[in-house]
Motif scaffolding. Structure first.
Motif, PDB file in Angstrom:
ATOM      1  N   SER A  70      -5.190  -2.977  -1.963  1.00  0.00           N
ATOM      2  CA  SER A  70      -6.243  -2.791  -2.952  1.00  0.00           C
ATOM      3  C   SER A  70      -5.702  -1.956  -4.101  1.00  0.00           C
ATOM      4  O   SER A  70      -4.868  -1.063  -3.903  1.00  0.00           O
ATOM      5  CB  SER A  70      -7.457  -2.092  -2.328  1.00  0.00           C
ATOM      6  OG  SER A  70      -8.476  -1.887  -3.299  1.00  0.00           O
ATOM      7  N   SER A  95      -7.325  -2.760 -11.401  1.00  0.00           N
ATOM      8  CA  SER A  95      -6.608  -3.656 -12.300  1.00  0.00           C
ATOM      9  C   SER A  95      -6.568  -3.071 -13.705  1.00  0.00           C
ATOM     10  O   SER A  95      -7.594  -2.610 -14.231  1.00  0.00           O
ATOM     11  CB  SER A  95      -7.271  -5.032 -12.342  1.00  0.00           C
ATOM     12  OG  SER A  95      -6.492  -5.933 -13.123  1.00  0.00           O
ATOM     13  N   LEU A 149     -12.786  -1.007  -0.083  1.00  0.00           N
ATOM     14  CA  LEU A 149     -12.122  -2.282   0.194  1.00  0.00           C
ATOM     15  C   LEU A 149     -11.126  -2.134   1.348  1.00  0.00           C
ATOM     16  O   LEU A 149     -11.002  -3.030   2.185  1.00  0.00           O
ATOM     17  CB  LEU A 149     -11.435  -2.802  -1.064  1.00  0.00           C
ATOM     18  CG  LEU A 149     -12.409  -3.285  -2.157  1.00  0.00           C
ATOM     19  CD1 LEU A 149     -11.683  -3.497  -3.476  1.00  0.00           C
ATOM     20  CD2 LEU A 149     -13.101  -4.577  -1.736  1.00  0.00           C
ATOM     21  N   TYR A 150     -10.438  -1.000   1.407  1.00  0.00           N
ATOM     22  CA  TYR A 150      -9.557  -0.771   2.557  1.00  0.00           C
ATOM     23  C   TYR A 150     -10.373  -0.639   3.844  1.00  0.00           C
ATOM     24  O   TYR A 150      -9.983  -1.168   4.897  1.00  0.00           O
ATOM     25  CB  TYR A 150      -8.703   0.483   2.341  1.00  0.00           C
ATOM     26  CG  TYR A 150      -7.438   0.228   1.542  1.00  0.00           C
ATOM     27  CD1 TYR A 150      -6.539  -0.772   1.931  1.00  0.00           C
ATOM     28  CD2 TYR A 150      -7.125   0.973   0.418  1.00  0.00           C
ATOM     29  CE1 TYR A 150      -5.376  -1.010   1.221  1.00  0.00           C
ATOM     30  CE2 TYR A 150      -5.961   0.742  -0.308  1.00  0.00           C
ATOM     31  CZ  TYR A 150      -5.091  -0.257   0.100  1.00  0.00           C
ATOM     32  OH  TYR A 150      -3.944  -0.492  -0.614  1.00  0.00           O
ATOM     33  N   SER A 199     -15.541 -13.350  -5.021  1.00  0.00           N
ATOM     34  CA  SER A 199     -14.801 -13.514  -3.783  1.00  0.00           C
ATOM     35  C   SER A 199     -14.313 -14.960  -3.712  1.00  0.00           C
ATOM     36  O   SER A 199     -15.115 -15.882  -3.620  1.00  0.00           O
ATOM     37  CB  SER A 199     -15.674 -13.183  -2.564  1.00  0.00           C
ATOM     38  OG  SER A 199     -14.970 -13.377  -1.361  1.00  0.00           O
ATOM     39  N   LYS A 233     -11.983   1.447  -4.183  1.00  0.00           N
ATOM     40  CA  LYS A 233     -10.681   1.144  -3.584  1.00  0.00           C
ATOM     41  C   LYS A 233     -10.683   1.486  -2.093  1.00  0.00           C
ATOM     42  O   LYS A 233     -10.247   0.681  -1.253  1.00  0.00           O
ATOM     43  CB  LYS A 233      -9.584   1.910  -4.320  1.00  0.00           C
ATOM     44  CG  LYS A 233      -8.174   1.639  -3.800  1.00  0.00           C
ATOM     45  CD  LYS A 233      -7.143   2.391  -4.636  1.00  0.00           C
ATOM     46  CE  LYS A 233      -5.750   2.159  -4.100  1.00  0.00           C
ATOM     47  NZ  LYS A 233      -4.722   2.868  -4.913  1.00  0.00           N
ATOM     48  N   ARG A 293       0.847  -1.205   0.000  1.00  0.00           N
ATOM     49  CA  ARG A 293       0.000   0.000   0.000  1.00  0.00           C
ATOM     50  C   ARG A 293       0.879   1.252   0.000  1.00  0.00           C
ATOM     51  O   ARG A 293       1.753   1.425   0.855  1.00  0.00           O
ATOM     52  CB  ARG A 293      -0.925   0.002   1.216  1.00  0.00           C
ATOM     53  CG  ARG A 293      -1.907   1.177   1.248  1.00  0.00           C
ATOM     54  CD  ARG A 293      -2.880   1.053   2.397  1.00  0.00           C
ATOM     55  NE  ARG A 293      -3.866   2.134   2.373  1.00  0.00           N
ATOM     56  CZ  ARG A 293      -4.887   2.228   3.229  1.00  0.00           C
ATOM     57  NH1 ARG A 293      -5.064   1.287   4.159  1.00  0.00           N
ATOM     58  NH2 ARG A 293      -5.732   3.236   3.145  1.00  0.00           N
ATOM     59  N   VAL A 318     -11.796  -3.243  -9.497  1.00  0.00           N
ATOM     60  CA  VAL A 318     -10.889  -2.977  -8.386  1.00  0.00           C
ATOM     61  C   VAL A 318     -10.854  -4.237  -7.524  1.00  0.00           C
ATOM     62  O   VAL A 318     -11.880  -4.884  -7.307  1.00  0.00           O
ATOM     63  CB  VAL A 318     -11.365  -1.772  -7.548  1.00  0.00           C
ATOM     64  CG1 VAL A 318     -10.424  -1.516  -6.379  1.00  0.00           C
ATOM     65  CG2 VAL A 318     -11.481  -0.531  -8.424  1.00  0.00           C
ATOM     66  N   PHE A 319      -9.664  -4.597  -7.058  1.00  0.00           N
ATOM     67  CA  PHE A 319      -9.551  -5.801  -6.232  1.00  0.00           C
ATOM     68  C   PHE A 319      -8.971  -5.466  -4.868  1.00  0.00           C
ATOM     69  O   PHE A 319      -8.275  -4.470  -4.690  1.00  0.00           O
ATOM     70  CB  PHE A 319      -8.688  -6.864  -6.923  1.00  0.00           C
ATOM     71  CG  PHE A 319      -7.222  -6.498  -7.072  1.00  0.00           C
ATOM     72  CD1 PHE A 319      -6.307  -6.801  -6.072  1.00  0.00           C
ATOM     73  CD2 PHE A 319      -6.774  -5.848  -8.215  1.00  0.00           C
ATOM     74  CE1 PHE A 319      -4.967  -6.468  -6.204  1.00  0.00           C
ATOM     75  CE2 PHE A 319      -5.437  -5.501  -8.362  1.00  0.00           C
ATOM     76  CZ  PHE A 319      -4.534  -5.806  -7.354  1.00  0.00           C
ATOM     77  N   GLY A 320      -9.293  -6.322  -3.908  1.00  0.00           N
ATOM     78  CA  GLY A 320      -8.714  -6.230  -2.577  1.00  0.00           C
ATOM     79  C   GLY A 320      -8.209  -7.586  -2.146  1.00  0.00           C
ATOM     80  O   GLY A 320      -8.816  -8.615  -2.472  1.00  0.00           O
ATOM     81  N   ALA A 355      -9.035  -4.704   3.737  1.00  0.00           N
ATOM     82  CA  ALA A 355      -8.078  -5.225   2.766  1.00  0.00           C
ATOM     83  C   ALA A 355      -6.649  -4.886   3.178  1.00  0.00           C
ATOM     84  O   ALA A 355      -6.368  -3.784   3.669  1.00  0.00           O
ATOM     85  CB  ALA A 355      -8.370  -4.661   1.378  1.00  0.00           C
TER      86      ALA A 355
END
Length: 270
Positions: free
Chosen positions: A235, A238, A227-228, A267, A224, A202, A244-246, A232
């Motif tokens: 995060s 992509s 997710l934090y 998930s 984003k 991060r 957006v991924f976490g 996460a």
């Protein structure tokens, strides 16, 4: 014959320079993730293609799997086939779904018709279809340079982390995103950053597309942060978005309660 093309996420993405040929040199880490399409090819009396699942809003004959078939047909005497593609990987998401379908099509045709194409030859064909297509010939974690075709295996293992992938109902044009990015060398190579533990990514692992995309589509930037807020460890958006991924240490249950109903959610444990 049936194959199951998988998606990828970018663990960082730097656009380092614009090339004389109009493409951009980049630096990224491709990481395969278990979100997949279904692709079936069988012999037929005449060429046919059908697509189900996500509505691609395009002429099916313009799909990359058809272009992959035609590319090999130009060099080999391939008979007519019937193709069925079931789309599950979100499009316009930065997950490489179309590229994966094309590359898996090349591998499938090589096996089905015993073309005996080795990995390097398949990668050469794949590059003619798209810059990130070669990755999907042998999808494993790699450090990528050039247009995305210069691949180097890298020892990143996210096994044990839980991936939450969120795709809002927003399509981000890759071409438009490239037009608005300002190429720049990173202060430290992503290859070096990959040796950091995930908890240190991060603020150090970045995606240069985020600034433009988040400014134009604030809801993507909000994902984003969301997710934090959910816990996460890391995060990121992509590719050029909009997914957006976490990465989480523990499973996030009932994730649908966190997001609107028109968002596509995945998930899974990596």
């Amino acid at each position: 014959m049936i194959v199951y093309p998988i998606a990828k996420i970018n663990l960082g993405l730097l656009i380092t320079e614009k090339r004389a040929d109009g493409f951009h040199n980049l630096e990224t880490i491709f990481y395969p993730v278990p979100v997949q399409d279904d692709l079936e090819v069988v012999y037929a009396s005449e060429f046919q293609i059908s697509i189900t699942g996500i509505d691609l809003q395009e002429d099916p004959t313009s799909n990359l799997v058809v272009k992959a078939y035609q590319l090999l047909k130009d060099d080999f005497d391939l008979p007519p086939v019937r193709i069925h593609l079931h789309k599950n990987i979100p499009v316009g998401a930065g997950l490489g779904g179309g590229s994966a379908d094309a590359s898996y099509m090349l591998k499938l045709l090589s096996d089905l018709f015993q073309l005996q194409l080795d990995q390097q030859k398949l990668m050469d064909y794949a590059l003619q279809l798209g810059s990130d297509c070669p990755f999907f010939i042998n999808p494993k974690p790699v450090f990528a340079r050039g247009r995305g075709e210069r691949l180097e295996g890298i020892p990143i293992d996210l096994s044990g982390y839980y991936l939450v992938l969120v795709k809002p109902p927003v399509h981000v044009s890759t071409a438009e995103a490239y037009q608005h990015v300002c190429p720049a060398q990173g202060r430290i190579s992503l290859k070096a950053i990959s040796k950091f533990p995930v908890r240190r990514w991060r603020g150090n692992v970045t995606n240069q597309f985020e600034k433009y995309v988040f400014d134009k589509h604030p809801e993507i930037g909000g994902l984003k942060q969301k997710l934090y807020d959910m816990g996460a460890v890391f995060s990121l958006m992509s590719g050029s978005g909009s997914a957006v991924f976490g990465l989480f240490r523990t499973e996030k249950k009932s994730i649908h309660s966190y997001f609107p109903n028109n968002y596509r959610l995945f998930s899974q444990k990596l």
